[in-house]
Design a protein around this motif. Structure first.
Motif, PDB file in Angstrom:
ATOM      1  N   VAL A 281      42.283  50.952  33.228  1.00  0.00           N
ATOM      2  CA  VAL A 281      41.229  51.786  33.788  1.00  0.00           C
ATOM      3  C   VAL A 281      41.782  52.616  34.950  1.00  0.00           C
ATOM      4  O   VAL A 281      42.552  52.126  35.779  1.00  0.00           O
ATOM      5  CB  VAL A 281      40.039  50.908  34.240  1.00  0.00           C
ATOM      6  CG1 VAL A 281      40.442  49.928  35.335  1.00  0.00           C
ATOM      7  CG2 VAL A 281      38.879  51.761  34.691  1.00  0.00           C
ATOM      8  N   GLN A 366      33.697  45.617  36.913  1.00  0.00           N
ATOM      9  CA  GLN A 366      33.878  47.068  36.932  1.00  0.00           C
ATOM     10  C   GLN A 366      33.065  47.704  38.052  1.00  0.00           C
ATOM     11  O   GLN A 366      33.531  48.637  38.714  1.00  0.00           O
ATOM     12  CB  GLN A 366      33.469  47.665  35.590  1.00  0.00           C
ATOM     13  CG  GLN A 366      34.444  47.382  34.459  1.00  0.00           C
ATOM     14  CD  GLN A 366      33.978  47.989  33.158  1.00  0.00           C
ATOM     15  OE1 GLN A 366      32.896  47.690  32.665  1.00  0.00           O
ATOM     16  NE2 GLN A 366      34.792  48.870  32.599  1.00  0.00           N
ATOM     17  N   ASN A 371      40.311  46.176  38.647  1.00  0.00           N
ATOM     18  CA  ASN A 371      41.127  46.616  37.510  1.00  0.00           C
ATOM     19  C   ASN A 371      42.044  45.530  36.966  1.00  0.00           C
ATOM     20  O   ASN A 371      42.785  45.767  36.011  1.00  0.00           O
ATOM     21  CB  ASN A 371      41.937  47.869  37.862  1.00  0.00           C
ATOM     22  CG  ASN A 371      42.970  47.642  38.955  1.00  0.00           C
ATOM     23  OD1 ASN A 371      43.178  46.524  39.427  1.00  0.00           O
ATOM     24  ND2 ASN A 371      43.626  48.714  39.377  1.00  0.00           N
TER      25      ASN A 371
END
Length: 858
Positions: A281, A366, A371
């Motif tokens: 991400v 999230q 991450n």
């Protein structure tokens, strides 16, 4: 009730037609009964009760109404007899020959010391929760009625006996969990309930086959010389002379391989230059590809495996430099600045955690800007559902091997058990692109050096053979595309101090245990794999799980739900430097919750301000396994604590923070994006009443994936009246504040808040405006509706500033509640000379045209 095993019409073997593999769940019809131990009369009298598979003794007893919920009040103490008893599971198994020549019973997880019997005959004895067991019952199944039984020995007694057999090794907590391959925290931890349960905790099934089947697949999706490359080793079982064909299909690419009689493995390497890569991400798309492996005999498919894979390269670099030895996780050639959280089993009974629950928890991760999740070594090898959720979201995963805070014997039978569980789980997990680190142990290498183990070990083995020999060898053999580290914390030189901030990874626990959270800034670590601060669960979780009357920080249920040694003392010692200690329970709860959030935010922002010297931090911990005072950001009922919002702020991909720099201050800017970050840095010093005292501006440019530290002009940021002044920085849509004194020594006062609540289709928009400066403004909306959430929290507003908070849930709530003193919280309430008591005589005005509730001070 019998297991659903009725087969479909079989292919006729006499005509040479192959029989496909059948996998029939063994999930229904089970019963549970006590076999031995001091079991209460009511449980014995109940006889065999319905059992759930996957499941556990505790949850079956709970479902039968024979025990109260272990999570509530002091039930943990009242249920210790469960872990001291032996238990038996039984299921009738009706089987009709289906044309197969081979039959196996498969248990994906047995917790832990068990004997498996079919029709009274022992098939196997097991001693490992973390392994899959495949038991050959060919020729043992009767045509018609059969009975399968699993007898579990008391895990407490088994661990004690194993400790004597292997010889004592040091360990934390009160059970010798290190002598048995059972989830360590199942025996309790400094945040965990002591259940010591037993059960068939992962699925069971009957497999039948004829001629050939896929025994295992070892899959890696790597990037080799810049090209996405799939490597698959397909291991077969076969017992005839037929010619087999293996087909590997990924996207539009199909590879077929013929296996002549006698050959039972296929090795396939596919280079796929056009395949999209998988990125974590913030670095790109988490591209996944469908992989299907099929086995055919005579043109008939008899077995197949399907999974999703992602192509990425990963390495862990530990390179010496002028500051020591760094630690960098590199994915697809780029360093990932880690904003991580440690993960523990999300339930004390892990079988209750399904894909939806993993999805909910990872959505919260999230939300907090996480991450990377580190699966801690005192729990379990996490399920494929967990890793699949990480795969889809681009969240990196780090899985510890299951060794935690103890010395472990390297002698048999433990060595073989460790090797077997490691092989099982490396192969199972290796295809997940999110899995980037396999780690040898949690704190054992450090503990051996610094916790006085050597004298107690007296020459006995302690685990080094696992961490520096067995496990790295297995990773190199089975998953060479996954990085390996020997321990957390660790220094690359095994003879060097293993918890040295200047080398490799570090765990920082002296702050919580001995000092105070501003001292995080005494460290200049390379990578922090554990650190944290305690706080209570949300108020709704606390009051739903405890019925103490009165409820106090030291009432019986509160003490049982506080597992840390001297935990309440450390909470108090860590608070009083910053806030007065409240005597009111609601204020105590808010103060401890806020202090936890402030402590961790202080740490994370400091560590990130050291970029690139420090390349990441992994907070302890994201989640809880039951309602408890702990270091978690999400409590045991899945509710957001203030800490989750603190992480959201500190983990922003573009961070602006003010940090001390000698006798002065500096602005630290971190741009963890692929784009440049340009703008004007505004620096102001203001009085709490809003009066501007000094101001400056300067253009600033940050390159992608870069950080900048800017010393601030001492004349600009030196206060005249420290208790009532604040430095405010603004840059690129971010705002940061620096207060010259701690909360309790500042001039915070009643902020004079006005609250406007507007209903929406699924909640509220709550607008709050401050007349005077307010710090750490937060809506504790779980007090209104336990399942309600707000999108933002822990906000600082200057005089006249306004914020709109989006509340999801509480749709039928009285809007006046959003201004209640127990719901609308701030640091000001804790430190003002006379904490404000909110006037319940609120003026409400209903505007028919826009359906807006307005709540103002009387």
């Amino acid at each position: 009730m019998t297991s659903a095993l009725t087969p479909t019409a079989p292919l006729v073997r006499g005509r040479g037609a192959p029989v496909p593999v059948r996998r029939s769940p063994l999930s229904t019809g089970w019963t549970l009964r006590p076999l031995a131990g001091e079991v209460p009369d009511r449980v014995t009298a109940a006889g065999p009760i319905a059992a759930t598979v996957p499941g556990s003794v505790h949850t079956d007893l709970l479902a039968a109404g024979l025990i109260e919920d272990p999570y509530l009040d002091r039930n943990e103490e009242l249920q210790r007899w469960i872990g001291l008893a032996d238990w038996g599971y039984r299921v009738p198994l009706d089987w009709t020959p289906d044309g197969s020549t081979r039959q196996e019973i498969v248990f994906e997880g047995l917790d832990t010391v068990a004997e498996i019997l079919l029709n009274g005959e022992t098939l196997a004895r097991t001693r490992n929760m973390h392994r899959t067991y495949r038991l050959d019952v060919t020729g043992r199944l009767l045509d018609g009625a059969n009975e399968l039984e699993v007898r579990f020995a008391s895990p407490v007694r088994a661990a004690d006996a194993a400790s004597l057999e292997l010889g004592y090794r040091p360990h934390t907590n009160h059970h010798p969990y290190n002598a048995l391959r059972k989830m360590a925290c199942g025996f309790g931890w400094d945040w965990g309930i002591d259940t010591a349960s037993s059960g068939i905790w992962r699925p069971a099934r009957l497999e039948t086959w004829d001629g050939a089947r896929i025994r295992d697949t070892r899959v890696s999706a790597d990037v080799v010389d810049g090209v996405p490359t799939l490597t698959a080793d397909i291991l077969l079982d076969r017992d005839d002379a037929a010619v087999l064909e293996v087909e590997v299909r990924i996207g539009d690419t199909v590879h077929r391989q013929v296996l002549q009689p006698g050959r039972d493995t296929a090795h396939v390497v596919l280079r796929l230059p056009d395949a999209a890569l998988w990125y974590p991400v913030g670095h790109g798309d988490a591209a996944l590809h469908d992989l299907r492996i099929a086995l055919t005999v005579g043109g008939v498919q008899v077995d197949q495996r399907s999974q999703r894979v992602g192509f990425r390269s990963v390495s862990v670099l530990t390179e010496p430099d002028e500051s020591g030895t760094g630690f960098r996780i590199v994915v697809n050639g780029a360093t990932v600045l880690v904003r991580g959280a440690n993960w523990i089993p999300d339930d004390a009974f892990p079988h209750r955690v399904d894909r939806a629950r993993y999805a909910a928890r990872l959505t919260q991760a999230q939300f907090a800007g996480v991450n990377l999740l580190r699966v801690w070594g005192g729990g379990v090898f996490e399920s494929d559902d967990f890793f699949a959720e990480c795969d889809e979201r681009g969240i990196l995963a780090w899985q510890d091997f299951l060794f935690a805070c103890a010395a472990y014997a390297e002698e048999e039978p433990l060595w073989s058990e460790v090797e077997a569980e490691a092989r099982d789980n490396i192969v199972r997990l290796a295809a997940h692109p999110s899995l980037v680190v396999l780690n040898g142990n949690n704190e054992n290498s450090w503990g051996r050096q610094d916790w006085g183990w050597d004298a107690r070990l007296d020459g006995r083995t302690w685990g080094a053979g696992y961490y520096y020999d067995l496990l790295p060898g297995l990773v190199a053999e089975l998953a060479p595309h996954v990085a390996y580290t020997p321990g957390s914390p660790f220094s690359p030189d095994p003879d060097a101090p293993q918890n040295d901030p200047a080398h490799g990874t570090v765990h920082i626990w002296d702050l919580w245990n001995e000092k105070d959270h501003p001292h995080y800034r005494d460290y200049r670590p390379r990578f922090v794999a554990e650190f944290g601060w305690q706080g209570p669960p949300t108020w709704s979780t606390l009051t739903a799980s405890l019925s103490d009357d009165p409820l106090t920080p030291e009432s019986p249920g509160m003490i049982l739900h506080q597992k840390a040694i001297k935990g309440n003392d450390k909470l108090t010692d860590g608070l009083v430097a910053h806030f007065p200690l409240p005597d009111d329970m609601a204020d105590w709860h808010w103060a401890m919750s806020l202090n936890q959030a402030v402590a961790v935010r202080t740490a994370v922002e400091w560590f990130r301000s050291l970029t690139p010297t420090c390349t990441g931090s992994i907070v302890w911990q994201l989640n809880d396994c039951w309602p408890v005072t702990s270091w978690a950001a999400v409590d045991g009922y899945g509710r957001r604590k203030p800490l989750l919002y603190a992480l959201r702020h500190a983990h922003r991909d573009r961070l602006l923070t003010v940090q001390p720099d000698g006798d002065g201050l500096l602005a630290a800017l971190v741009n963890d994006t692929a784009d440049g970050w340009d703008g004007t840095l505004e620096v102001e010093r203001r009085r709490y009443d809003g009066q501007l005292l000094a101001r400056s501006q300067r253009p600033v440019t940050l390159a992608p994936r870069s950080a900048l530290r800017i010393a601030l002009d001492p004349q600009l940021v030196t206060p005249r009246a420290a208790a009532s002044e604040v430095v405010v920085l603004r840059f690129g849509g971010r705002t940061a504040h620096w207060f010259f004194t701690d909360y309790r020594h500042s001039a915070l006062s009643d902020p004079g808040l006005s609250v406007h609540a507007t209903p929406t289709h699924d909640g509220w928009i709550v607008a709050v405006q401050a007349k005077r400066l307010v710090r750490d403004l937060m809506l504790l909306v779980d007090r209104v509706d336990p399942e309600a959430v707000t999108d933002e929290a822990l906000l600082t507003l200057l005089p006249g500033e306004r914020v709109e908070l989006t509340v999801t849930g509480a749709v039928d709530a009285d809007p006046a509640l959003f201004a209640d003193q127990l719901v609308l919280r701030s640091a000001n309430q804790l430190v003002a000379a006379r904490p404000r008591v909110w006037d319940t005589r609120l003026v409400r005005e209903w505007r028919e045209n826009d359906q807006e509730h307005i709540i103002e001070e009387a």
